[in-house]
Design a protein around this motif. Structure first.
Motif, PDB file in Angstrom:
ATOM      1  N   ILE A 133       0.879  -1.171   0.029  1.00 52.90           N
ATOM      2  CA  ILE A 133       0.116   0.175   0.130  1.00 52.90           C
ATOM      3  C   ILE A 133       0.896   1.234  -0.174  1.00 52.90           C
ATOM      4  O   ILE A 133       0.626   2.105  -0.779  1.00 52.90           O
ATOM      5  CB  ILE A 133      -0.998   0.083   1.231  1.00 52.90           C
ATOM      6  N   GLU A 134       1.861   1.398   0.826  1.00 59.96           N
ATOM      7  CA  GLU A 134       2.667   2.398   0.964  1.00 59.96           C
ATOM      8  C   GLU A 134       3.474   2.941  -0.128  1.00 59.96           C
ATOM      9  O   GLU A 134       3.796   3.913  -0.707  1.00 59.96           O
ATOM     10  CB  GLU A 134       3.699   2.367   2.247  1.00 59.96           C
ATOM     11  N   THR A 135       4.005   1.642  -0.984  1.00 60.42           N
ATOM     12  CA  THR A 135       4.830   1.905  -2.084  1.00 60.42           C
ATOM     13  C   THR A 135       3.914   2.476  -3.410  1.00 60.42           C
ATOM     14  O   THR A 135       4.328   3.161  -4.162  1.00 60.42           O
ATOM     15  CB  THR A 135       5.272   0.297  -2.746  1.00 60.42           C
ATOM     16  N   LYS A 171       1.902   6.843 -12.728  1.00 59.12           N
ATOM     17  CA  LYS A 171       1.565   5.526 -13.634  1.00 59.12           C
ATOM     18  C   LYS A 171       2.353   4.581 -13.438  1.00 59.12           C
ATOM     19  O   LYS A 171       2.171   3.270 -13.729  1.00 59.12           O
ATOM     20  CB  LYS A 171       1.644   6.116 -15.177  1.00 59.12           C
ATOM     21  N   SER A 172       3.559   4.608 -12.527  1.00 61.20           N
ATOM     22  CA  SER A 172       4.361   3.666 -12.061  1.00 61.20           C
ATOM     23  C   SER A 172       3.672   2.658 -10.966  1.00 61.20           C
ATOM     24  O   SER A 172       4.290   1.769 -10.584  1.00 61.20           O
ATOM     25  CB  SER A 172       5.870   4.073 -11.845  1.00 61.20           C
ATOM     26  N   ASN A 173       2.937   3.238 -10.361  1.00 61.39           N
ATOM     27  CA  ASN A 173       2.363   2.421  -9.132  1.00 61.39           C
ATOM     28  C   ASN A 173       0.807   1.868  -9.565  1.00 61.39           C
ATOM     29  O   ASN A 173       0.177   2.197 -10.528  1.00 61.39           O
ATOM     30  CB  ASN A 173       1.865   3.500  -8.112  1.00 61.39           C
ATOM     31  N   THR A 208       6.932  -4.983  -9.507  1.00 64.36           N
ATOM     32  CA  THR A 208       8.295  -4.551  -9.101  1.00 64.36           C
ATOM     33  C   THR A 208       9.141  -5.004 -10.256  1.00 64.36           C
ATOM     34  O   THR A 208      10.232  -4.126 -10.504  1.00 64.36           O
ATOM     35  CB  THR A 208       8.596  -5.043  -7.771  1.00 64.36           C
ATOM     36  N   TYR A 209       9.428  -6.435 -10.377  1.00 63.01           N
ATOM     37  CA  TYR A 209      10.408  -6.981 -11.166  1.00 63.01           C
ATOM     38  C   TYR A 209      10.385  -6.562 -12.739  1.00 63.01           C
ATOM     39  O   TYR A 209      11.524  -6.005 -13.408  1.00 63.01           O
ATOM     40  CB  TYR A 209      10.447  -8.460 -11.406  1.00 63.01           C
ATOM     41  N   ARG A 263       0.842   1.373 -15.147  1.00 60.93           N
ATOM     42  CA  ARG A 263      -0.408   0.907 -15.007  1.00 60.93           C
ATOM     43  C   ARG A 263      -1.341   0.499 -16.795  1.00 60.93           C
ATOM     44  O   ARG A 263      -1.909  -0.316 -16.595  1.00 60.93           O
ATOM     45  CB  ARG A 263      -1.400   2.258 -14.662  1.00 60.93           C
ATOM     46  N   SER A 264      -0.394   0.918 -17.647  1.00 57.76           N
ATOM     47  CA  SER A 264      -0.918   0.440 -18.978  1.00 57.76           C
ATOM     48  C   SER A 264      -0.595  -1.227 -19.237  1.00 57.76           C
ATOM     49  O   SER A 264      -1.222  -1.819 -20.202  1.00 57.76           O
ATOM     50  CB  SER A 264      -0.308   1.259 -20.109  1.00 57.76           C
TER      51      SER A 264
END
Length: 200
Positions: free
Chosen positions: A85-87, A93-95, A153-154, A159-160
């Motif tokens: 959640i925190e990350t 867009k990267s989350n 993460t890897y 989001r796309s």
């Protein structure tokens, strides 16, 4: 009976007058925002990846099952959930939105396991024994959700990429179930064989 109970949860709309429903959402709040007074409508829900101030409006056609899977995930893996959640708290867009991804994963499992239409009652498969364990659905959800987070993460996903990732997860789940796991330990072993990132 276990799958029938899950099907009933899919067909039940959240009711704020139902004490069982309010207990679930309050436990979810406590798991995400420990020490904060419960608010049914709050901008804080958006920090956890809901789209609306009232999280029950984001449940789509999952009934109360998606809410319950999220609550059980956070109860089972509080530190992992907190990190997830925190990350992903900032809306970039990267989350990914934690709660919305969890809801979509629940809907995927409902579809693959034919929980909504209760085909499990009439169609023989090689994996129904897996669901003689009351917690199997939630444990599978947990395994797949951790996989999605690790994969995100890897791959440094954006989001796309979500549609492709959830599509891959569906195919992986189908491949594992086709092998006929009899219990959750077999499921997790087969999941690793299929390449799931399930390290916590």
């Amino acid at each position: 009976q276990i799958l029938t109970d899950l099907s009933q949860k899919v067909h039940v709309t959240f009711d704020p007058r139902n004490p069982d429903h309010t207990r679930i959402i309050r436990q979810l709040w406590s798991g995400i925002f420990p020490g904060k007074s419960f608010e049914a409508n709050s901008a804080l829900w958006k920090q956890a990846g809901f789209q609306k101030l009232d999280p029950t409006l984001d449940l789509k056609n999952s009934g109360i099952l998606a809410l319950l899977t999220l609550q059980k995930f956070i109860d089972t893996y509080p530190e992992k959930a907190k990190k997830m959640i925190e990350t992903n708290m900032s809306n970039t867009k990267s989350n990914y939105p934690f709660a919305i991804v969890g809801i979509n994963l629940t809907l995927l499992m409902i579809e693959v396991l034919h929980i909504r239409d209760q085909q499990f009652a009439t169609v023989a498969t090689c994996f129904w024994d897996l669901f003689t364990t009351p917690t199997a659905f939630y444990e599978i959800f947990n395994t797949l959700f951790i996989h999605i987070d690790n994969l995100w993460t890897y791959r440094k996903a954006v989001r796309s990429d979500f549609a492709a990732i959830i599509g891959e997860v569906k195919q992986l789940l189908l491949a594992i179930l086709k092998k006929g796991p009899k219990n959750i330990l077999e499921f997790k072993a087969m999941a690793e064989e299929e390449g799931l990132f399930i390290a916590e």
